[in-house]
Design a protein around this motif. Structure first.
Motif, PDB file in Angstrom:
ATOM      1  N   ILE A 122     -10.267   0.051   1.074  1.00  0.00           N
ATOM      2  CA  ILE A 122      -8.789  -0.080   1.216  1.00  0.00           C
ATOM      3  C   ILE A 122      -8.408  -1.106   0.254  1.00  0.00           C
ATOM      4  O   ILE A 122      -9.024  -2.286   0.567  1.00  0.00           O
ATOM      5  N   ARG A 123      -7.498  -0.830  -0.324  1.00  0.00           N
ATOM      6  CA  ARG A 123      -6.781  -1.945  -1.157  1.00  0.00           C
ATOM      7  C   ARG A 123      -5.416  -2.478  -0.146  1.00  0.00           C
ATOM      8  O   ARG A 123      -4.869  -1.841   0.239  1.00  0.00           O
ATOM      9  N   HIS A 124      -5.595  -3.731  -0.146  1.00  0.00           N
ATOM     10  CA  HIS A 124      -4.483  -4.518   0.807  1.00  0.00           C
ATOM     11  C   HIS A 124      -3.630  -5.418  -0.056  1.00  0.00           C
ATOM     12  O   HIS A 124      -4.241  -6.278  -0.629  1.00  0.00           O
ATOM     13  N   LEU A 125      -2.464  -4.825  -0.470  1.00  0.00           N
ATOM     14  CA  LEU A 125      -1.329  -5.832  -1.030  1.00  0.00           C
ATOM     15  C   LEU A 125      -0.465  -6.178  -0.252  1.00  0.00           C
ATOM     16  O   LEU A 125       0.215  -5.557   0.368  1.00  0.00           O
ATOM     17  N   VAL A 126      -0.053  -7.548  -0.760  1.00  0.00           N
ATOM     18  CA  VAL A 126       1.060  -8.176   0.018  1.00  0.00           C
ATOM     19  C   VAL A 126       1.776  -9.112  -1.350  1.00  0.00           C
ATOM     20  O   VAL A 126       1.397  -9.751  -1.984  1.00  0.00           O
ATOM     21  N   ILE A 145       4.107  -5.174   2.696  1.00  0.00           N
ATOM     22  CA  ILE A 145       2.676  -4.919   2.393  1.00  0.00           C
ATOM     23  C   ILE A 145       2.405  -3.532   2.014  1.00  0.00           C
ATOM     24  O   ILE A 145       3.247  -2.501   2.374  1.00  0.00           O
ATOM     25  N   ALA A 146       1.163  -3.095   1.367  1.00  0.00           N
ATOM     26  CA  ALA A 146       1.035  -1.824   1.340  1.00  0.00           C
ATOM     27  C   ALA A 146      -0.629  -1.625   1.166  1.00  0.00           C
ATOM     28  O   ALA A 146      -1.296  -2.670   0.799  1.00  0.00           O
ATOM     29  N   ASP A 147      -1.278  -0.958   2.172  1.00  0.00           N
ATOM     30  CA  ASP A 147      -2.534  -0.418   2.281  1.00  0.00           C
ATOM     31  C   ASP A 147      -2.912   0.926   1.738  1.00  0.00           C
ATOM     32  O   ASP A 147      -2.335   1.724   2.110  1.00  0.00           O
ATOM     33  N   TYR A 148      -3.956   1.161   0.899  1.00  0.00           N
ATOM     34  CA  TYR A 148      -4.232   2.350   0.293  1.00  0.00           C
ATOM     35  C   TYR A 148      -5.691   2.491   0.196  1.00  0.00           C
ATOM     36  O   TYR A 148      -6.517   1.478  -0.301  1.00  0.00           O
ATOM     37  N   GLU A 149      -5.914   3.662   0.287  1.00  0.00           N
ATOM     38  CA  GLU A 149      -7.603   4.219   0.003  1.00  0.00           C
ATOM     39  C   GLU A 149      -7.847   4.285  -1.587  1.00  0.00           C
ATOM     40  O   GLU A 149      -6.916   4.928  -2.043  1.00  0.00           O
ATOM     41  N   PHE A 150      -8.923   3.566  -2.028  1.00  0.00           N
ATOM     42  CA  PHE A 150      -9.149   3.948  -3.378  1.00  0.00           C
ATOM     43  C   PHE A 150     -10.579   4.074  -3.508  1.00  0.00           C
ATOM     44  O   PHE A 150     -11.224   4.140  -2.632  1.00  0.00           O
TER      45      PHE A 150
END
Length: 97
Positions: free
Chosen positions: A2-6, A92-97
């Motif tokens: 999971i990518r966690h972007l803030v 924020i954005a959380d997405y699977e990669f």
């Protein structure tokens, strides 16, 4: 994974050299070495000056949703968030990669 972007936006009138900001940045920069769930960690100031730009960014990765939950609840993360609440807002954005 999971990518966690803030993305953080400093509040009106708050500058990067404000002591609160300096402490908040230091707290977040240290997280990569403090939280074992973090598989990838980077953060820094935005280098562009555009009206729609945010000021500071975190790009991180964790193994799965359980690891993300542990990271978010970790005392060091919570302490950093408490500092940033005083002088910034964020998305924020959380997405699977």
């Amino acid at each position: 994974m999971i990518r966690h972007l803030v993305l953080f936006k400093l509040n009106e009138g708050v500058e990067r050299d404000d002591p609160r900001v300096v402490a908040g940045v230091a707290a977040f920069r240290a997280l990569g070495g403090q939280i074992p769930e973090l598989k990838f960690w980077e953060c820094d100031w935005n280098i562009t000056d555009r009206p729609i730009a945010y000021d500071f960014a975190i790009n991180s990765a964790v193994e799965d949703t359980d690891a993300l939950k542990r990271y978010l609840e970790h005392p060091a993360h919570q302490a950093g968030v408490a500092l940033w609440r005083e002088f910034a807002t964020w998305v924020i954005a959380d997405y699977e990669f």
